[in-house]
Design an enzyme around this catalytic site. Structure first.
Site, PDB file in Angstrom:
ATOM      1  N   SER A  10       0.674  -1.303   0.028  1.00 42.18           N
ATOM      2  CA  SER A  10       0.094   0.095   0.060  1.00 42.18           C
ATOM      3  C   SER A  10       0.563   1.202  -0.086  1.00 42.18           C
ATOM      4  O   SER A  10       0.389   2.306  -0.093  1.00 42.18           O
ATOM      5  CB  SER A  10      -0.634   0.012   1.252  1.00 42.18           C
ATOM      6  OG  SER A  10      -0.260  -0.110   2.417  1.00 42.18           O
ATOM      7  N   ASP A  59       0.584  -9.164  10.062  1.00 47.13           N
ATOM      8  CA  ASP A  59       1.919  -8.345  10.798  1.00 47.13           C
ATOM      9  C   ASP A  59       2.920  -9.733  10.192  1.00 47.13           C
ATOM     10  O   ASP A  59       3.094 -10.633  10.614  1.00 47.13           O
ATOM     11  CB  ASP A  59       1.938  -8.324  12.093  1.00 47.13           C
ATOM     12  CG  ASP A  59       3.183  -7.789  12.714  1.00 47.13           C
ATOM     13  OD1 ASP A  59       3.994  -7.442  12.111  1.00 47.13           O
ATOM     14  OD2 ASP A  59       3.111  -7.408  13.929  1.00 47.13           O
ATOM     15  N   VAL A  60       3.830  -9.029   9.340  1.00 46.10           N
ATOM     16  CA  VAL A  60       5.004  -9.855   8.831  1.00 46.10           C
ATOM     17  C   VAL A  60       5.880 -10.458   9.928  1.00 46.10           C
ATOM     18  O   VAL A  60       6.523 -11.218   9.806  1.00 46.10           O
ATOM     19  CB  VAL A  60       5.564  -9.157   7.735  1.00 46.10           C
ATOM     20  CG1 VAL A  60       4.949  -9.323   6.530  1.00 46.10           C
ATOM     21  CG2 VAL A  60       6.660  -8.100   8.325  1.00 46.10           C
ATOM     22  N   TYR A 150      18.879  -0.042   9.750  1.00 46.27           N
ATOM     23  CA  TYR A 150      18.250  -0.354   8.353  1.00 46.27           C
ATOM     24  C   TYR A 150      19.207  -0.774   7.260  1.00 46.27           C
ATOM     25  O   TYR A 150      18.880  -1.669   6.542  1.00 46.27           O
ATOM     26  CB  TYR A 150      17.860   1.136   7.856  1.00 46.27           C
ATOM     27  CG  TYR A 150      16.961   1.176   6.392  1.00 46.27           C
ATOM     28  CD1 TYR A 150      15.652   0.793   6.512  1.00 46.27           C
ATOM     29  CD2 TYR A 150      17.545   1.615   5.279  1.00 46.27           C
ATOM     30  CE1 TYR A 150      14.972   0.791   5.410  1.00 46.27           C
ATOM     31  CE2 TYR A 150      16.967   1.670   4.188  1.00 46.27           C
ATOM     32  CZ  TYR A 150      15.560   1.002   4.241  1.00 46.27           C
ATOM     33  OH  TYR A 150      14.576   1.260   3.089  1.00 46.27           O
TER      34      TYR A 150
END
Length: 239
Positions: A10, A59-60, A150
């Protein structure tokens, strides 16, 4: 028509990928976590344009919930195109990074990759056709200040994808990574102004989500059958 799943479908890049895969004739499951309304709106847009799409929420980072959701959408046919696009960033310089900032970013990108990809791999092997494409970042290649978490998460996906590609190559399944640079999305609009982009990017502009989606669409196609184990950066010449 093959079934495709786009996690984080999304968002800006994810939505462009969903539109491209639907345009290419695939049925697209648009995943969202907390923004299911956006996923449903995108699915409706795709259907109104003549494509095939449905929204799905889980939720992954929750292995049990992910397995249940995947069981539901693969009851009749396997997912043969998987785009791992879900990811978050929670930036801080490393000496001041909280443990929860590290853990959450790793959980979504890396553990989420396992929770979604591992259950879908064997069905791809059985059908002897599959495309696993993971969306990473240039930060995983060059590093970036304030993004040790990240960069670590995305860099691990590069190594995981290369190893997985070796395991499934003989079964008609390809595994690749797309690593975008600065892309014109809501996530990046406040991070880079026009002057910064002009200094950093030889092409003097940010990339468009559709340009990333075009690369993903190609890697998902039969024409990319001999491309696997690759990290392909799309960054306007930054590296």
């Amino acid at each position: 028509m093959k079934n495709a799943l786009v996690t984080g479908g999304s968002g800006g890049i994810g939505a462009a990928i969903c539109r491209r895969l639907a345009h290419d004739g695939h049925h697209v499951f648009i995943h969202a976590n907390s923004r299911i309304d956006k996923a449903e709106a995108l699915a409706s847009e795709i259907r109104e344009a003549g494509g095939s799409a449905a929204a799905i929420a889980f939720d992954v980072t929750d292995a049990t919930a992910t397995a249940a959701a995947l069981d539901a959408i693969t009851a009749e046919a396997p997912i043969q195109i998987l785009v791992n696009n879900a990811g978050i960033h929670d930036d801080a310089v490393f000496p001041g990074m909280r443990p929860d900032q590290w853990q959450r970013v790793i959980d979504v990108s890396l553990n989420g990759f396992f929770n979604v990809t591992q259950p879908l791999t064997l069905p791809m092997i059985r059908t002897r056709w599959g495309r696993i494409i993971t969306v990473s970042s240039i930060a995983a290649i060059t590093g970036n200040r304030g993004q040790v978490n990240y960069s670590a998460a995305k860099g691990a996906l590069h190594a995981a994808s290369k190893s997985l590609s070796l395991e499934v190559a003989s079964r008609g399944v390809t595994v690749n990574v797309v690593a975008p640079g600065i892309i014109d999305t809501a996530m990046s609009e406040h991070a880079f102004d026009a002057d910064a982009i002009s200094r950093m990017v030889p092409m003097k502009r940010a990339g468009q989500p559709e340009e990333v989606a075009d690369l993903v669409g190609f890697l998902a196609s039969p024409q990319a059958a001999y491309i696997t184990g690759q990290v392909i950066s799309i960054n306007g010449g930054m590296i």
